[in-house]
Motif scaffolding. Sequence first.
Motif, short mmCIF file in Angstrom:
data_model
loop_
_atom_site.label_atom_id
_atom_site.label_comp_id
_atom_site.label_asym_id
_atom_site.label_seq_id
_atom_site.Cartn_x
_atom_site.Cartn_y
_atom_site.Cartn_z
N HIS A 325 0.83 -1.21 0.00
CA HIS A 325 0.00 0.00 0.00
C HIS A 325 0.86 1.26 0.00
O HIS A 325 0.49 2.28 -0.60
N ARG A 326 2.01 1.20 0.67
CA ARG A 326 2.91 2.35 0.63
C ARG A 326 3.43 2.59 -0.79
O ARG A 326 3.54 3.73 -1.24
N ASP A 329 0.47 3.99 -2.88
CA ASP A 329 0.09 5.36 -2.50
C ASP A 329 1.23 6.35 -2.64
O ASP A 329 1.01 7.57 -2.52
N THR A 331 3.69 6.55 -0.53
CA THR A 331 4.13 6.92 0.82
C THR A 331 5.57 6.47 1.03
O THR A 331 5.95 5.39 0.57
#
Length: 370
Positions: A325-326, A329, A331
């Motif tokens: 997910h990082r 996204d 991040t």
Amino acid sequence: MTIIAGERTKLQVAHVKLSYSRAFTLRAYLLQTHEMLFDAHNHAFRVLGGVPRRGIYDNMKTAVDKVGRGKERQVNIRFSAMVSHFLFEAEFCNPASGWEKGQIEKNVQDARHRLWQPLPNVPSLEALNDWLETRCRELWSQTGHGSQPGSIADVWSEEIRHLMAVPRPFDGFVEHAKRVSPTCLVHLERNRYSVPASFANRPVSLRVYPDRIVLVAEGQAICEHRRVFARSHDRLSRTVYDWRHYLAVVQRKPGALRNGAPFAEMPPAFRSLQQHLLKRPGGDREMVEILSLVLQHDEQVVLTAVELALQAGVPTKTHIINLLHRLIDGTPLSTPTIPAPPALTLTTEPQANVERYDALRRAREARHAS
């Protein structure tokens, strides 16, 4: 005959030649089949820079189903479709009348000395065809035309203006109706290819191209494989797997992941992760859940997350999903260092004093003594 990847290989070579300029092109294949013939036309018209208005052929089985009396021919349906696509007229020679296409017969004879002696030594069939295309263009410039002034290349530059424009390539596949086996495989030419598990025991359409096969069901292409050839009977047949096709199976039976043949071809990062997870209780199911991430996310991104987790020494599903997910996204993967506010700065640094533990021990001994 040529040497491909260190092995002597017998080839079928398509020769195409323009009558006026005598510009020619060759393309090699492992088999003489319909899909090879269609592919040869696509490449020949591309190299020659246009489509002639008439083509002269011998009575090859890939074009003619039945030879009748005189010029009567029962032409193959797919060959007729190709001719209609390129909008040229196909004519066929009389049987055993090689002089009716003498230019191409001579081109075959000349090619033996110009191109096949000594035998080319190439790493792959694709490399051989690239070399043949380049070498043919060189020979156009090096070979005199004979009946016209200048070289073949000079006369070709005049003829190309009179050729028809090359349309989009003809989709020259040969289609077979197949039924997928219970083990999610279809058979073609002694080899087997995997199909997504949801199509097991169902009919599919198999489209054969010179270098690949495409499986179609319900009007949609469901998978594609690179085509493999087993030309001699002393060679074992091959099974071409795509491990993604079996994810639906291992989601129901995670234990099949341990020794399943399709999963032996997973990327190295997945294989390394599997070795870590299978040592733990429930590691089978956790590995399946990680592999299933490729069904919702880009496989390369999932692989990157797995590699980062392995490098960090934390090969767990939770950490991999967090990294994934990082990555998606954007991040930062590493937690930034947060400086402490001045009000929280220590004025007196704590010191380790293990003598306090000795005091506790002496107090305990005193209680026991009393």
